[in-house]
Design an enzyme around this catalytic site. Structure first.
Site, PDB file in Angstrom:
ATOM      1  N   SER A 266       0.826  -1.212   0.000  1.00 56.63           N
ATOM      2  CA  SER A 266       0.000   0.000   0.000  1.00 56.63           C
ATOM      3  C   SER A 266       0.865   1.268   0.000  1.00 56.63           C
ATOM      4  CB  SER A 266      -0.951  -0.021   1.189  1.00 56.63           C
ATOM      5  OG  SER A 266      -0.212  -0.163   2.372  1.00 56.63           O
ATOM      6  N   THR A 267       0.251   2.331  -0.460  1.00 51.13           N
ATOM      7  CA  THR A 267       0.948   3.613  -0.630  1.00 51.13           C
ATOM      8  C   THR A 267       1.491   4.138   0.699  1.00 51.13           C
ATOM      9  OG1 THR A 267      -0.449   4.116  -2.521  1.00 51.13           O
ATOM     10  CG2 THR A 267       0.586   6.003  -1.426  1.00 51.13           C
ATOM     11  N   GLU A 293       5.895  -0.439  -5.842  1.00 51.17           N
ATOM     12  CA  GLU A 293       4.658  -0.446  -6.625  1.00 51.17           C
ATOM     13  C   GLU A 293       3.531  -0.463  -5.612  1.00 51.17           C
ATOM     14  OE1 GLU A 293       4.829   0.256  -9.663  1.00 51.17           O
ATOM     15  OE2 GLU A 293       6.974  -0.075  -9.854  1.00 51.17           O
ATOM     16  N   CYS A 327      -4.304  -4.732  -7.537  1.00 50.32           N
ATOM     17  CA  CYS A 327      -3.988  -3.300  -7.539  1.00 50.32           C
ATOM     18  C   CYS A 327      -4.571  -2.651  -8.788  1.00 50.32           C
ATOM     19  CB  CYS A 327      -2.487  -3.111  -7.474  1.00 50.32           C
ATOM     20  SG  CYS A 327      -1.653  -4.154  -8.665  1.00 50.32           S
TER      21      CYS A 327
HETATM   22  P1  NAD Z   1       0.339  -3.749   2.821  1.00 50.66           P
HETATM   23  O1  NAD Z   1       0.926  -2.416   2.521  1.00 50.66           O
HETATM   24  O2  NAD Z   1      -0.582  -3.860   3.975  1.00 50.66           O
HETATM   25  O3  NAD Z   1       1.513  -4.813   3.086  1.00 50.66           O
HETATM   26  C1  NAD Z   1       2.575  -4.984   2.173  1.00 50.66           C
HETATM   27  C2  NAD Z   1       3.775  -5.517   2.925  1.00 50.66           C
HETATM   28  O4  NAD Z   1       4.248  -4.499   3.811  1.00 50.66           O
HETATM   29  C3  NAD Z   1       3.489  -6.738   3.788  1.00 50.66           C
HETATM   30  O5  NAD Z   1       4.596  -7.616   3.742  1.00 50.66           O
HETATM   31  C4  NAD Z   1       3.307  -6.156   5.169  1.00 50.66           C
HETATM   32  O6  NAD Z   1       3.571  -7.064   6.199  1.00 50.66           O
HETATM   33  C5  NAD Z   1       4.329  -5.029   5.146  1.00 50.66           C
HETATM   34  N1  NAD Z   1       4.034  -3.926   6.084  1.00 50.66           N
HETATM   35  C6  NAD Z   1       2.838  -3.593   6.613  1.00 50.66           C
HETATM   36  N2  NAD Z   1       2.978  -2.495   7.398  1.00 50.66           N
HETATM   37  C7  NAD Z   1       4.275  -2.148   7.339  1.00 50.66           C
HETATM   38  C8  NAD Z   1       5.023  -1.076   7.907  1.00 50.66           C
HETATM   39  N3  NAD Z   1       4.450  -0.158   8.672  1.00 50.66           N
HETATM   40  N4  NAD Z   1       6.348  -1.003   7.604  1.00 50.66           N
HETATM   41  C9  NAD Z   1       6.920  -1.909   6.785  1.00 50.66           C
HETATM   42  N5  NAD Z   1       6.262  -2.944   6.219  1.00 50.66           N
HETATM   43  C10 NAD Z   1       4.953  -3.059   6.494  1.00 50.66           C
HETATM   44  O7  NAD Z   1      -0.355  -4.261   1.475  1.00 50.66           O
HETATM   45  P2  NAD Z   1      -1.216  -5.582   1.232  1.00 50.66           P
HETATM   46  O8  NAD Z   1      -2.529  -5.436   1.920  1.00 50.66           O
HETATM   47  O9  NAD Z   1      -0.401  -6.795   1.477  1.00 50.66           O
HETATM   48  O10 NAD Z   1      -1.444  -5.467  -0.346  1.00 50.66           O
HETATM   49  C11 NAD Z   1      -2.414  -4.635  -0.903  1.00 50.66           C
HETATM   50  C12 NAD Z   1      -1.817  -3.320  -1.377  1.00 50.66           C
HETATM   51  O11 NAD Z   1      -0.774  -3.577  -2.290  1.00 50.66           O
HETATM   52  C13 NAD Z   1      -2.844  -2.485  -2.143  1.00 50.66           C
HETATM   53  O12 NAD Z   1      -2.670  -1.139  -1.799  1.00 50.66           O
HETATM   54  C14 NAD Z   1      -2.460  -2.728  -3.599  1.00 50.66           C
HETATM   55  O13 NAD Z   1      -2.855  -1.699  -4.488  1.00 50.66           O
HETATM   56  C15 NAD Z   1      -0.971  -2.845  -3.502  1.00 50.66           C
HETATM   57  N6  NAD Z   1      -0.415  -3.590  -4.627  1.00 50.66           N
HETATM   58  C16 NAD Z   1       0.173  -2.872  -5.617  1.00 50.66           C
HETATM   59  C17 NAD Z   1       0.690  -3.516  -6.729  1.00 50.66           C
HETATM   60  C18 NAD Z   1       1.346  -2.745  -7.843  1.00 50.66           C
HETATM   61  O14 NAD Z   1       1.989  -3.352  -8.693  1.00 50.66           O
HETATM   62  N7  NAD Z   1       1.196  -1.433  -7.875  1.00 50.66           N
HETATM   63  C19 NAD Z   1       0.607  -4.905  -6.816  1.00 50.66           C
HETATM   64  C20 NAD Z   1       0.010  -5.614  -5.773  1.00 50.66           C
HETATM   65  C21 NAD Z   1      -0.502  -4.937  -4.672  1.00 50.66           C
END
Ligand code: NAD
Length: 541
Positions: A266-267, A293, A327
């Site tokens: 996520s962003t 991404e 995404c």
């Molecule tokens: P998320 O941001 O919750 O988690 C992503 C990863 O970050 C996980 O491994 C998580 O454990 C870790 N994380 C969570 N909090 C953290 C922190 N504070 N510091 C460091 N790491 C942390 O995302 P998600 O729910 O797993 O995936 C969904 C998101 O990913 C959506 O926003 C989606 O749009 C995005 N996404 C983007 C793409 C792309 O190519 N643009 C592809 C797939 C998913």
């Protein structure tokens, strides 16, 4: 090292299996699903090639049946982050010294293992742990991951072959060195392929990696590590840890040898990590590479000349496949008044036929959302739309968490182009439609471009070529992947390099040469064959 300029095997996209009802391939996959469903998986971290178990066991429950646990993983703490970094750095010199053909062979072998003996296992693990139906699992955890592994080898050799010119008496070369230090991969729950590709492509380029997968994807992450081990990946090159994301990031990003972040998620999380890197900039031995991404709010813009069935089908597939948890999922649509009644009728008719339930039954098109948080988030958007004066739920809107986290395909119509569900990323099976007056085509293009912070994917549906060209120009910066008369999801490695800009990421295009370039640091080499012996140039007489 190498005594040949080897050619890599010819590469094509892995064919997608159809899993037609009654076929041997669907029987075999469902049998594997049932077997894994019953077995209780025990999933350790992998650090320096060793299985690491702790006394903190975290139960794994399936989104389609939250009372069913299919095993557990061992959670680590900050001491495991330290040992993952140490193991990566200890593996570095030997891995770096290995010829590229040896590295390539490991990942090509991993691709063949996934295409053959591990195909059912990685697909079934993705179906159980991430609630994907047979088709969604196949296009992600089998085909896309295999494509990443194979195409990256070709992209690597293309890069290596990219060499400077040399003048007479001189030989100029460049070499593509891995980054100094270690790299950090942080991956999301929603694509097994992304989660495997992020650490794997950095390792392919000669780097050593600490990988923290999402806690909601550990089951298929384990299969990835099993495959890489069987393919011959040396110990310590990729170290998989199950630790708290924020704490891990704080530790890793403060390390002087941290060299690159490969993130998808996520962003907000990515922005937090970028800030941590900024705060630590004085600690590092090199400037780290940052690739992320991130989120999306992907649009479908419809022109009055569009084909109604094509629009409705693009929306149903684009918005509801994998429960909208891509995404790239279509989550906002702008439809002209003249087409709206017809588009709505076709969508209603299609959605009525959609079956919802566990992926164990391959006829279910929609499965469960990933967890309780996601379920509650979707429920909130639906409940608020039901109560809003400027929005209403016009299709679907049901949700049911008795057995699994099920949210029905839902369409919200709003008269407010800034309404929350048309500008915020929901990451669930909810599509919001804004109906515009046909003569407001140009104004609506501006709305599409400016109403969200994201710029990941988007589609234009039109038969009128001038309209396609207008949208193409007006929406130049509104998406990193732009589709014409197609849904905005389903990018294929080697065909549509994927990624977005603005708040959607650094747009380094996963599954392309551009991405691999971020994981190397180029050294230029100039050799002069006959060196000058006098400092005086001819102009000095
Ligand atoms: P998320 O941001 O919750 O988690 C992503 C990863 O970050 C996980 O491994 C998580 O454990 C870790 N994380 C969570 N909090 C953290 C922190 N504070 N510091 C460091 N790491 C942390 O995302 P998600 O729910 O797993 O995936 C969904 C998101 O990913 C959506 O926003 C989606 O749009 C995005 N996404 C983007 C793409 C792309 O190519 N643009 C592809 C797939 C998913």
């Amino acid at each position: 090292m190498s005594k040949a300029i080897s050619r890599v095997p010819a590469i094509a996209n892995e064919p997608v299996k159809s899993y037609a009802p009654g076929s041997d391939e669907v029987k075999s996959l469902i049998a594997t699903y049932k077997k894994l469903w019953k077995e209780k998986a025990e999933i350790p971290m992998i650090i320096g090639g060793k299985e690491v178990k702790t006394d903190k066991k975290i139960q794994l429950s399936s989104p389609q049946d939250h009372q069913h646990d299919f095993g557990f993983y061992y959670e680590g703490d900050m001491s495991h982050v330290d040992s993952a970094i140490e193991s990566a750095l200890a593996a570095k010199a030997k891995w770096n010294a290995l010829g590229w053909e040896q590295r390539a062979a490991i990942f090509l072998k991993a691709a063949d293992l996934l295409a053959g003996p591990y195909r059912d296992t990685i697909n079934a693990a993705t179906m159980i742990g991430q609630s994907k139906n047979v088709h969604q699992a196949e296009i992600d955890s089998a085909c896309e991951f295999i494509d990443f592994l194979r195409f990256n080898v070709e992209f690597m050799t293309d890069l290596y072959a990219d060499q400077p010119i040399s003048e007479k008496g001189i030989w100029n070369r460049v070499e593509y060195r891995p980054l100094e230090g270690f790299c950090f991969a942080v991956t999301p729950f929603n694509f097994t392929a992304i989660s495997g590709n992020l650490p794997a492509c950095m390792a392919l380029m000669g780097n050593v990696v600490v990988w923290k997968p999402s806690d909601k994807q550990v089951f298929s992450a384990k299969v990835i590590m099993d495959v890489l081990k069987e393919a011959g990946l040396p110990d310590g090159v990729i170290n998989m840890i199950f630790t708290d994301g924020k704490e891990t990031a704080e530790k890793v990003l403060a390390h002087p040898d941290f060299a690159g972040l490969h993130f998808t998620g996520s962003t907000k999380v990515f922005q937090g990590m970028w800030k941590m890197i900024g705060d630590n900039i004085h600690n590092y031995k090199s400037y780290p590479r940052i690739v992320g991404e991130t989120g999306g709010k992907d649009f479908v813009m419809v022109h009055p000349s569009a084909n109604v069935e094509a629009v409705a089908t693009g929306l149903v597939r684009g918005a509801f496949e994998y429960q909208g948890q891509k995404c790239s999922a279509a989550s906002r649509a702008y439809i002209p008044r003249s087409l709206w009644d017809d588009v709505k009728a076709v969508m209603e008719a299609q959605i009525k036929t959609i079956k919802i339930g566990s992926p164990e039954d391959p006829s279910n098109f929609v499965n469960a959302v990933i967890d309780k948080n996601s379920f509650e988030k979707c429920k909130g958007y639906i409940d608020r739309a039901n109560a809003a004066s400027d929005a209403s739920v016009i299709i679907g809107g049901q949700y049911d968490d008795k057995k699994g986290w099920f949210v029905h395909p839902t369409v919200i119509e709003t008269s407010n182009p800034s309404y929350e569900s048309i500008v915020e990323e929901i990451f669930g099976p909810i599509l919001t439609v804004y109906v515009y007056e046909d003569e407001k085509w140009n104004d609506t293009l501006k709305l599409v471009d400016t109403s969200t912070q994201y710029s990941l994917t988007g589609s234009i549906f039109a038969q009128d070529r001038y309209a396609i060209d207008e949208a193409y120009k007006a929406l130049e910066n509104a998406s990193g992947n732009f589709y014409i008369n197609d849904k905005p999801t389903g990018a294929v490695v080697g065909q549509q390099p994927f990624g977005g800009s603005r708040a959607s990421g650094t747009n380094d295009k996963a599954g392309s040469k551009m991405n691999l370039l971020r994981w190397v640091s180029v050294r230029s080499i100039k050799e002069t064959f006959v060196s000058p012996k006098d400092y005086k140039y001819p102009y000095l007489g």
